[in-house]
Design a protein around this motif. Structure first.
Motif, mmCIF file in Angstrom:
data_model
loop_
_atom_site.group_PDB
_atom_site.id
_atom_site.type_symbol
_atom_site.label_atom_id
_atom_site.label_comp_id
_atom_site.label_asym_id
_atom_site.label_seq_id
_atom_site.Cartn_x
_atom_site.Cartn_y
_atom_site.Cartn_z
ATOM 1 N N LEU A 169 16.624 8.103 -7.468
ATOM 2 C CA LEU A 169 17.860 8.334 -6.712
ATOM 3 C C LEU A 169 18.614 7.027 -6.505
ATOM 4 C CD1 LEU A 169 16.806 10.894 -3.964
ATOM 5 C CD2 LEU A 169 18.305 11.283 -5.913
ATOM 6 N N LEU A 195 5.510 6.012 -3.237
ATOM 7 C CA LEU A 195 4.574 7.114 -3.047
ATOM 8 C C LEU A 195 4.937 7.886 -1.791
ATOM 9 C CD1 LEU A 195 1.320 5.318 -3.965
ATOM 10 C CD2 LEU A 195 2.117 7.397 -5.033
ATOM 11 N N GLY A 196 4.366 9.040 -1.636
ATOM 12 C CA GLY A 196 4.564 9.786 -0.415
ATOM 13 C C GLY A 196 5.634 10.841 -0.537
ATOM 14 N N ASN A 197 6.333 10.841 -1.640
ATOM 15 C CA ASN A 197 7.295 11.911 -1.850
ATOM 16 C C ASN A 197 7.388 12.100 -3.348
ATOM 17 O OD1 ASN A 197 9.483 13.617 -2.058
ATOM 18 N ND2 ASN A 197 10.505 12.677 -0.307
ATOM 19 N N ASP A 198 7.116 13.282 -3.817
ATOM 20 C CA ASP A 198 7.091 13.459 -5.263
ATOM 21 C C ASP A 198 8.482 13.475 -5.883
ATOM 22 O OD1 ASP A 198 4.464 13.249 -5.158
ATOM 23 O OD2 ASP A 198 3.965 15.332 -5.595
ATOM 24 N N VAL A 199 9.511 13.528 -5.018
ATOM 25 C CA VAL A 199 10.837 13.195 -5.513
ATOM 26 C C VAL A 199 10.836 11.677 -5.642
ATOM 27 C CG1 VAL A 199 13.267 13.084 -4.933
ATOM 28 C CG2 VAL A 199 11.930 15.100 -4.324
ATOM 29 N N GLU A 245 8.252 0.026 -9.098
ATOM 30 C CA GLU A 245 7.125 0.860 -8.687
ATOM 31 C C GLU A 245 7.629 2.115 -7.977
ATOM 32 O OE1 GLU A 245 2.772 1.002 -7.890
ATOM 33 O OE2 GLU A 245 4.217 0.786 -9.495
ATOM 34 N N GLU A 301 20.123 5.921 -9.758
ATOM 35 C CA GLU A 301 21.182 6.799 -10.262
ATOM 36 C C GLU A 301 22.568 6.300 -9.849
ATOM 37 O OE1 GLU A 301 20.932 10.881 -9.042
ATOM 38 O OE2 GLU A 301 19.398 11.266 -10.554
ATOM 39 N N GLY A 358 3.127 4.280 0.291
ATOM 40 C CA GLY A 358 4.238 4.623 1.169
ATOM 41 C C GLY A 358 3.960 4.378 2.627
ATOM 42 N N GLN A 359 2.934 3.564 2.945
ATOM 43 C CA GLN A 359 2.539 3.415 4.344
ATOM 44 C C GLN A 359 3.487 2.553 5.172
ATOM 45 O OE1 GLN A 359 0.476 5.166 5.860
ATOM 46 N NE2 GLN A 359 -1.523 5.369 4.913
ATOM 47 N N ASN A 369 0.819 -1.209 0.000
ATOM 48 C CA ASN A 369 0.000 0.000 0.000
ATOM 49 C C ASN A 369 0.851 1.257 0.000
ATOM 50 O OD1 ASN A 369 -2.229 1.595 0.072
ATOM 51 N ND2 ASN A 369 -2.800 1.116 2.200
#
Lengths: 120, 529
Positions: free
Chosen positions: B525, B516-520, B513, B528, B450-451, B448
């Motif tokens: 990262l 979620l929970g951070n638009d970065v 996937e 990279e 970023g929970q 679920n």
């Protein structure tokens, strides 16, 4: 890369009752906002939705005892859905385990009841 | 809920884990029942066996029920795994170790020295523990008890009473309740009652637990079984056909729709024991990557072993003359080899990209099997397969896998290695179902967004040793061939992160996937470097 949090969300567990929140729901609705509340008779499940009184825009939901999908609410918040849409599609957001009793119908009935204008 | 003051103020072990007066009373009752069984084992001559048997099983059951009630019913519904790592029994302490040793010894005696339990030699009547179960056996099937009847009865009683305990523990969770009801039903009806009743109706029918499917009942297609089936007439033939259909037709369809859980945690007897009696030990499973590697080697080697062994055994009793019966040795070998080739080719064509390095191991395994068959064809005489006797292959499988692995290690070591050692490392049925679950099934565990808070409860209580958290943290679906779908990871998650689902094949595996929970995008990262 700048810190750029998405829509607010959180969850917790209090005395065996799971809690989740997506978007912003305040103890008392903010100015120009209202709450829609549904509570199950057994006092272990409830939801509270905060929405804009004028536009009915959906602003956030608190759930107790019902698991909801993060992804779905995140999308609905981004899409700026209104309260009616969220209630009508709330079953899409359910994340309760299989074979659980679902309460979407109860929620929708309660919503219908509350939103009907009082006729004398 | 306990309102007792916490005098020690210790966060690590806030309360002494004593037991209440009711629980002491319940333990007393249960041990009294067990003591009757021990007396019987010591050849005590009970005048009224049926009364004492009822008393023993009754006391054990009542004790467990009272204990469970006192343990869970005065607390609110929800996960109550408090103190599992402080209790001696569930943290490899002295009690856990002692129980492990006793169970292991019991299995050794059961499998190899049944006379010690009181099994009468041919013609003689039973004594000791087995004699105590005679009355029940006469009621059900009209014959005296055997060591397997004693074991079956105790096994069933254990699943029923600990199933009750499990249901109380997870009474907030409907999936667990219904699933446990299902394993209790299948054990009682299919494994225990129906075979005995079938014997009563037609004594020629071989013992057949309908839910036990080849390769779990590896002996199902041996010569003596086939003869028994044929001797039993139409119903025997029907059972034989059911045995073939259940592995080649029923199993693939159900696994496609629901994942291997339809069998492993809803129907199977080994699974039933692991889920009910073994529940306090589920956190002891090894989560290391080394264990995962070992698991994949072991379980697939056992599968290769059982396929070669069964083929060789069937081969050894088939005829050579095609004018007598169409299914000759050579036809049979060609059939098996083409079936395996078909599966191998299809997997390689459609799933090669998902397999990576494992594809190579799979290919090697496949060619070993096929070469074994070719060897079978050229180097076998009537009694010998390659250089070993077919009987040797069969008995060594029966001894190593059927007895030592599934019984002695699988169950005896519950308090040491956790409850699913056999299912995870040894069961060839689990290997087949797992292969299918991984390659071709609608089942997955979804996460679920970023929970996940990385608490690790899911990994801790995974009896198959899957590091569930590693997937949940990244928002990945969990698709593992070993997952038996018990649903405990989802139940213990405090944040509602995990859900067992059957859904479209498309998008089932989502390795990258977005968190979620951070638009970065954190995965960017990570990727990279």
């Amino acid at each position: 890369m700048a810190y750029n949090p998405g829509h607010w969300f959180n969850s917790a567990k209090f005395f065996d009752i799971e809690y989740q929140t997506y978007g912003w729901v305040f103890p008392e609705p903010m100015k120009r906002n209202q709450h829609f509340n549904w509570k199950h008779d057994d006092d272990t499940k409830c939801i509270t939705i905060e929405y804009d009184t004028e536009s009915h825009r959906f602003l956030g939901i608190n759930t107790f005892g019902i698991r909801m999908k993060h992804e779905t609410f995140d999308r609905w918040l981004t899409e700026k859905r209104d309260l009616e849409y969220v209630i009508a599609h709330i079953d899409e957001a359910n994340f309760d385990p299989e074979l659980y009793k679902l309460y979407e119908n109860d929620i929708q009935l309660e919503f219908k009841k509350q939103s009907q204008p009082v006729t004398l | 809920m306990s309102h007792k003051l916490n005098y020690s103020m210790s966060l690590a072990k806030p309360d002494a884990l004593g037991i209440s007066v009711t629980q002491k009373f319940a333990v007393g009752i249960g041990i009294a029942g067990l003591f009757i069984l021990i007396l019987a084992l010591l050849n005590t001559d009970f005048q009224n066996q049926s009364w004492f048997l009822t008393l023993a099983l009754g006391l054990i059951s009542v004790g467990t029920i009272i204990f469970s009630n006192s343990l869970y019913l005065n607390k609110s519904k929800g996960i109550k795994n408090d103190g599992v790592y402080f209790k001696s029994i569930s943290s490899r302490g002295i009690i856990g170790w002692a129980i492990g040793v006793v169970l292991t010894l019991f299995y050794i005696v059961l499998y190899f020295y049944p006379a010690t339990l009181g099994l009468g030699k041919t013609g003689e009547s039973n004594t000791g523990l087995i004699a105590l179960f005679d009355p029940l056996s006469y009621v059900l099937s009209g014959r005296p008890a055997s060591q397997w009847f004693v074991y079956g009865t105790l096994y069933t009683v254990a699943i029923l009473i600990f199933g009750y305990k499990f249901m109380l523990k997870y009474r907030h969770n409907r999936y667990e309740q219904i699933r446990t009801g299902s394993v209790m039903f299948f054990q009682l009806a299919f494994a225990f009652l129906i075979p005995e009743i079938m014997y009563r109706l037609n004594s020629k029918i071989p013992y057949y637990d309908l839910k036990s499917i080849w390769p779990l009942n590896y002996y199902n297609f041996e010569r003596y079984r086939i003869n028994q089936f044929i001797d039993a007439g139409d119903i025997g033939l029907a059972l034989l056909i059911f045995g073939i259909v259940s592995i080649f037709v029923i199993t693939p369809i159900l696994t496609y729709k629901y994942g291997k859980r339809w069998y492993c945690s809803w129907v199977c007897g080994c699974g039933a024991l692991a889920e009910t009696v073994g529940d306090p030990f589920r956190q002891l499973s090894d989560k290391s990557q080394a264990a995962w590697k070992l698991e994949r080697w072991f379980v697939h080697l056992v599968l290769v072993f059982v396929v070669v062994m069964t083929t060789a055994v069937i081969y050894s009793y088939l005829g050579k003359d095609s004018s007598k019966y169409w299914l000759t040795r050579d036809v049979f070998l060609i059939l098996v080899a083409s079936f395996l080739s078909l599966i191998f080719t299809l997997t390689m064509i459609f799933k090669h990209h998902e397999l990576g390095k494992d594809a190579r191991y799979g290919a090697i395994g496949f060619f070993v099997v096929v070469i074994a068959f070719i060897g079978l064809h050229y180097f076998s005489s009537d009694t010998k397969l390659f250089l070993v006797k077919s009987e040797t292959l069969r008995t060594s499988y029966g001894f190593l896998i059927g007895s030592i692995f599934s019984g002695v290690i699988g169950t005896g070591f519950y308090p040491i290695f956790g409850s699913r050692v056999w299912c995870r490392f040894g069961c060839p049925m689990a290997a087949i179902l797992g292969f299918q679950q991984r390659m071709f099934s609608k089942f997955r565990i979804t996460t679920n967004g970023g929970q996940c808070i990385s608490c690790g409860n899911c990994s801790t209580y995974c009896e198959m040793g899957i590091d569930v958290r590693a997937y949940a943290q990244k928002g990945e679906n969990i698709i593992r061939s070993s997952c038996v779908g018990c649903g405990i990871c989802s139940a213990v998650c405090p944040r509602g992160v995990l859900k067992l689902e059957n859904n479209n094949l498309k998008g089932r595996i989502n390795p990258n996937e977005i968190l979620l929970g951070n638009d970065v995008n954190l995965m960017d990262l990570v990727n990279e470097k």
